[in-house]
Scaffold this motif. Structure first.
Motif, PDB file in Angstrom:
ATOM      1  N   SER A 128       0.825  -1.211   0.000  1.00 46.99           N
ATOM      2  CA  SER A 128       0.000   0.000   0.000  1.00 46.99           C
ATOM      3  C   SER A 128       0.856   1.257   0.000  1.00 46.99           C
ATOM      4  N   TRP A 129       0.812   2.012  -1.111  1.00 50.29           N
ATOM      5  CA  TRP A 129       1.644   3.201  -1.217  1.00 50.29           C
ATOM      6  C   TRP A 129       0.890   4.498  -0.968  1.00 50.29           C
ATOM      7  N   LEU A 130      -0.447   4.458  -0.940  1.00 46.90           N
ATOM      8  CA  LEU A 130      -1.213   5.681  -0.706  1.00 46.90           C
ATOM      9  C   LEU A 130      -1.236   6.027   0.786  1.00 46.90           C
ATOM     10  N   GLU A 131      -0.733   7.207   1.130  1.00 44.52           N
ATOM     11  CA  GLU A 131      -0.632   7.602   2.528  1.00 44.52           C
ATOM     12  C   GLU A 131      -1.997   7.708   3.201  1.00 44.52           C
ATOM     13  N   GLY A 132      -3.034   8.017   2.419  1.00 43.51           N
ATOM     14  CA  GLY A 132      -4.368   8.147   2.994  1.00 43.51           C
ATOM     15  C   GLY A 132      -4.899   6.860   3.599  1.00 43.51           C
ATOM     16  N   SER A 133      -4.288   5.720   3.242  1.00 44.62           N
ATOM     17  CA  SER A 133      -4.730   4.444   3.799  1.00 44.62           C
ATOM     18  C   SER A 133      -4.606   4.426   5.317  1.00 44.62           C
ATOM     19  N   ALA A 134      -3.582   5.087   5.855  1.00 44.57           N
ATOM     20  CA  ALA A 134      -3.355   5.090   7.306  1.00 44.57           C
ATOM     21  C   ALA A 134      -4.557   5.646   8.055  1.00 44.57           C
ATOM     22  N   ASP A 135      -5.209   6.664   7.479  1.00 40.24           N
ATOM     23  CA  ASP A 135      -6.346   7.300   8.146  1.00 40.24           C
ATOM     24  C   ASP A 135      -7.550   6.376   8.253  1.00 40.24           C
ATOM     25  N   ASN A 136      -7.624   5.378   7.402  1.00 40.02           N
ATOM     26  CA  ASN A 136      -8.757   4.454   7.419  1.00 40.02           C
ATOM     27  C   ASN A 136      -8.564   3.286   8.374  1.00 40.02           C
ATOM     28  N   PHE A 137      -7.372   3.176   8.950  1.00 36.68           N
ATOM     29  CA  PHE A 137      -7.075   2.045   9.830  1.00 36.68           C
ATOM     30  C   PHE A 137      -6.519   2.504  11.182  1.00 36.68           C
ATOM     31  N   GLY A 138      -6.804   3.741  11.545  1.00 36.27           N
ATOM     32  CA  GLY A 138      -6.420   4.235  12.867  1.00 36.27           C
ATOM     33  C   GLY A 138      -4.929   4.347  13.087  1.00 36.27           C
ATOM     34  N   LYS A 139      -4.165   4.550  11.999  1.00 39.69           N
ATOM     35  CA  LYS A 139      -2.720   4.670  12.121  1.00 39.69           C
ATOM     36  C   LYS A 139      -2.314   6.147  12.081  1.00 39.69           C
ATOM     37  N   GLU A 140      -1.353   6.509  12.902  1.00 40.42           N
ATOM     38  CA  GLU A 140      -0.921   7.900  12.953  1.00 40.42           C
ATOM     39  C   GLU A 140      -0.150   8.310  11.714  1.00 40.42           C
ATOM     40  N   GLU A 141       0.568   7.367  11.113  1.00 34.85           N
ATOM     41  CA  GLU A 141       1.323   7.688   9.902  1.00 34.85           C
ATOM     42  C   GLU A 141       1.455   6.458   9.018  1.00 34.85           C
ATOM     43  N   HIS A 142       1.705   6.720   7.742  1.00 31.37           N
ATOM     44  CA  HIS A 142       1.925   5.653   6.767  1.00 31.37           C
ATOM     45  C   HIS A 142       3.387   5.231   6.838  1.00 31.37           C
ATOM     46  N   PRO A 143       3.689   3.938   7.012  1.00 30.64           N
ATOM     47  CA  PRO A 143       5.093   3.510   7.146  1.00 30.64           C
ATOM     48  C   PRO A 143       5.924   3.860   5.915  1.00 30.64           C
ATOM     49  N   ALA A 144       7.192   4.107   6.132  1.00 26.65           N
ATOM     50  CA  ALA A 144       8.113   4.405   5.043  1.00 26.65           C
ATOM     51  C   ALA A 144       8.266   3.193   4.126  1.00 26.65           C
ATOM     52  N   HIS A 145       8.733   3.459   2.902  1.00 29.27           N
ATOM     53  CA  HIS A 145       8.833   2.420   1.870  1.00 29.27           C
ATOM     54  C   HIS A 145       9.644   1.223   2.347  1.00 29.27           C
ATOM     55  N   ASP A 146      10.832   1.448   2.906  1.00 24.81           N
ATOM     56  CA  ASP A 146      11.680   0.328   3.316  1.00 24.81           C
ATOM     57  C   ASP A 146      11.067  -0.438   4.483  1.00 24.81           C
ATOM     58  N   VAL A 147      10.370   0.266   5.356  1.00 19.42           N
ATOM     59  CA  VAL A 147       9.715  -0.399   6.484  1.00 19.42           C
ATOM     60  C   VAL A 147       8.595  -1.301   5.984  1.00 19.42           C
ATOM     61  N   ARG A 148       7.846  -0.819   4.996  1.00 14.86           N
ATOM     62  CA  ARG A 148       6.749  -1.620   4.453  1.00 14.86           C
ATOM     63  C   ARG A 148       7.266  -2.926   3.849  1.00 14.86           C
ATOM     64  N   TYR A 149       8.410  -2.893   3.209  1.00 16.87           N
ATOM     65  CA  TYR A 149       8.945  -4.120   2.613  1.00 16.87           C
ATOM     66  C   TYR A 149       9.549  -5.061   3.656  1.00 16.87           C
ATOM     67  N   ARG A 150      10.104  -4.514   4.720  1.00 19.60           N
ATOM     68  CA  ARG A 150      10.565  -5.385   5.814  1.00 19.60           C
ATOM     69  C   ARG A 150       9.376  -6.077   6.462  1.00 19.60           C
ATOM     70  N   LEU A 151       8.293  -5.326   6.651  1.00 21.73           N
ATOM     71  CA  LEU A 151       7.066  -5.918   7.180  1.00 21.73           C
ATOM     72  C   LEU A 151       6.545  -6.990   6.233  1.00 21.73           C
ATOM     73  N   ALA A 152       6.564  -6.710   4.923  1.00 30.42           N
ATOM     74  CA  ALA A 152       6.034  -7.663   3.945  1.00 30.42           C
ATOM     75  C   ALA A 152       6.760  -8.994   4.001  1.00 30.42           C
ATOM     76  N   ALA A 153       8.078  -8.949   4.143  1.00 33.11           N
ATOM     77  CA  ALA A 153       8.853 -10.190   4.194  1.00 33.11           C
ATOM     78  C   ALA A 153       8.458 -11.029   5.412  1.00 33.11           C
ATOM     79  N   GLU A 154       8.341 -10.386   6.572  1.00 33.17           N
ATOM     80  CA  GLU A 154       7.962 -11.119   7.784  1.00 33.17           C
ATOM     81  C   GLU A 154       6.515 -11.591   7.693  1.00 33.17           C
ATOM     82  N   TYR A 155       5.659 -10.752   7.160  1.00 29.80           N
ATOM     83  CA  TYR A 155       4.240 -11.062   7.033  1.00 29.80           C
ATOM     84  C   TYR A 155       4.023 -12.292   6.153  1.00 29.80           C
ATOM     85  N   LEU A 156       4.709 -12.339   5.016  1.00 31.39           N
ATOM     86  CA  LEU A 156       4.568 -13.484   4.125  1.00 31.39           C
ATOM     87  C   LEU A 156       5.078 -14.761   4.793  1.00 31.39           C
TER      88      LEU A 156
END
Length: 445
Positions: A128-156
């Motif tokens: 998810s690259w759209l920053e507005g997504s964070a507002d729909n899920f109660g998140k204070e900020e949208h994670p940075a690009h590299d953080v999102r991919y580190r999460l993706a690896a662990e998540y998978l």
């Protein structure tokens, strides 16, 4: 039986249209994105054309600038579960974000779709690259690009571990002795990592294909590495055949570097062929589509890739504004392509917006010419196939009725399905259950 390399084909269903203005075409169905009959017709057409899969993209954030298809549309797993009941062979690929979901629920949803369809599910893993997504899920900020991919690896890792909770012979269903399952073959994941803590086990067993097929759309450095290491197929966009060849060589080499057989990873560019009985007719159809796009719509489309940046504040015929240094936490693949084109060709804002909105590309022509291009991309290692969209109403039907028979005659597209599961169609092996493998290794040791 042919020994030629076979095209892998998917069809992306985009109801109201691929762009912001497709719905305005006289033959378009503006309400198609929530019309089951429309999806069913597209699915049956894809199966008739012996396509490998259907592909449903997704987005978790909309605003007044969003494209019509994304403003009002079905959730991917829901619609694909319905389509599973009216199809027999075609794979069913749903886009679902790791950044805004929980792995236990995701594992259950895809495993359920896999069982409902008889082993035809696929997961397009996105961050998810759209920053507005964070507002729909109660998140204070949208994670940075590299953080999102580190999460993706662990998540998978977690989701695939949950899919292996039940070993393949665990559910014995022994009525005589009252034994429903072998408790020694039900495994608890017990994951605790940097981002996730998931115990398991999952309350649904593996399907006929073992696990759903994994898709990824990797164009950035992080995305290419993640896709080359973990995906079965990559969904990507390209500006031309040489760019596609360079990407193909790069990602296949990365896959080999991760110890994988590059042939087990399919690279599938998104395309939207425009077909006419003559070149002139095909070009006229492309002009027909381009005429639907106003400069205002083109600027809105462009802004979406920059997290809805407002490009209307700039002079249209001045050099493209220097916005790249702003560090948009957005779609890096799209912004990188735009930056490269601007640097190479010194484009104006108007030129970039118009090109981005209605790229003509190479796939405008007669059925024979489209087939020629598909074959060229396949044999020169620019792709392993394509994800085919519909640029104008009726064009996907034309593709199935007039292009696929040519591809079949040339021996680069199947005439019958090879098996019953998605992995059968792609020629991928059923993945071994990790817990069974570990136990076997311990027994040998």
């Amino acid at each position: 039986m042919t020994t030629r390399k076979q095209l892998k084909l998917g069809h992306m269903i985009e109801g109201a249209g691929r762009t912001w203005t497709d719905w305005r075409h006289p033959d378009a169905q503006p309400g198609a994105s929530t019309n089951f009959a429309y999806y069913k017709d597209a699915a049956l057409l894809a199966e008739r054309g012996k396509f490998d899969f259907l592909f449903i993209a997704d987005s978790l954030s909309i605003n007044e600038k969003s494209s019509p298809h994304y403003l009002n549309r079905f959730e991917p797993i829901t619609i694909l579960s319905a389509l599973a009941a009216v199809t027999e062979h075609v794979g069913l690929v749903a886009t679902l974000s790791v950044t805004y979901s929980e792995p236990f629920n995701v594992a259950r949803q895809f495993a359920s779709l896999d069982h409902i369809s008889g082993g035809r599910a696929g997961w397009n893993v996105v961050t998810s690259w759209l920053e507005g997504s964070a507002d729909n899920f109660g998140k204070e900020e949208h994670p940075a690009h590299d953080v999102r991919y580190r999460l993706a690896a662990e998540y998978l890792d977690v989701v695939q571990g949950l899919w292996d909770s039940w070993e393949d012979d665990a559910l014995v269903h022994d009525k005589a002795n009252g034994v429903f399952f072998d408790p020694e073959k039900l495994n608890t994941l017990g994951h605790k990592g940097d981002f996730l803590s998931v115990k398991g086990p999952l309350n649904i067993a593996r399907s006929a294909q073992g696990q759903p097929v994994i898709f990824q759309a990797g164009a950035s450095e992080d995305g290419r590495n993640f896709a080359a290491k973990r995906a079965d197929a990559i969904f990507v966009g390209h500006g031309g055949i040489q760019e596609a060849r360079d990407y193909y060589a790069d990602v296949k080499a990365r896959a080999a570097g991760f110890g994988r057989d590059p042939a087990s990873l399919f690279i599938l560019p998104a395309v939207a062929p425009i077909i006419g009985s003559t070149e002139a007719e095909a070009n006229a159809r492309w002009e027909e589509r381009a005429d639907l796009v106003s400069i205002e719509s083109a600027l809105a489309m462009l802004g979406r890739s920059f997290n809805d940046h407002d490009f209307t504040v700039y002079e249209l015929d001045a050099p493209f504004p220097d916005v790249f240094a702003r560090g948009f936490n957005s779609s890096q693949s799209a912004t990188l392509k735009i930056a490269q084109a601007v640097q190479k060709e010194n484009l104006t804002l108007r030129q970039v917006a118009q090109r981005f909105a209605t790229p003509k590309g190479e796939l405008v022509g007669t059925p024979e010419q489209i087939a020629d291009k598909f074959e060229e991309w396949l044999v020169t290692e620019a792709s392993d196939g394509f994800v085919v969209g519909q640029p104008l109403p009726g064009q996907f039907r034309l593709f199935v009725e007039e292009v696929t028979p040519i591809l079949q005659k040339r021996g680069i597209l199947r005439e019958t399905y090879e098996g019953s599961t998605f992995r059968d169609s792609l020629g991928l092996e059923v993945p071994a259950n990790r817990f069974t493998v570990a136990k076997d290794q311990r027994a040998v040791a």
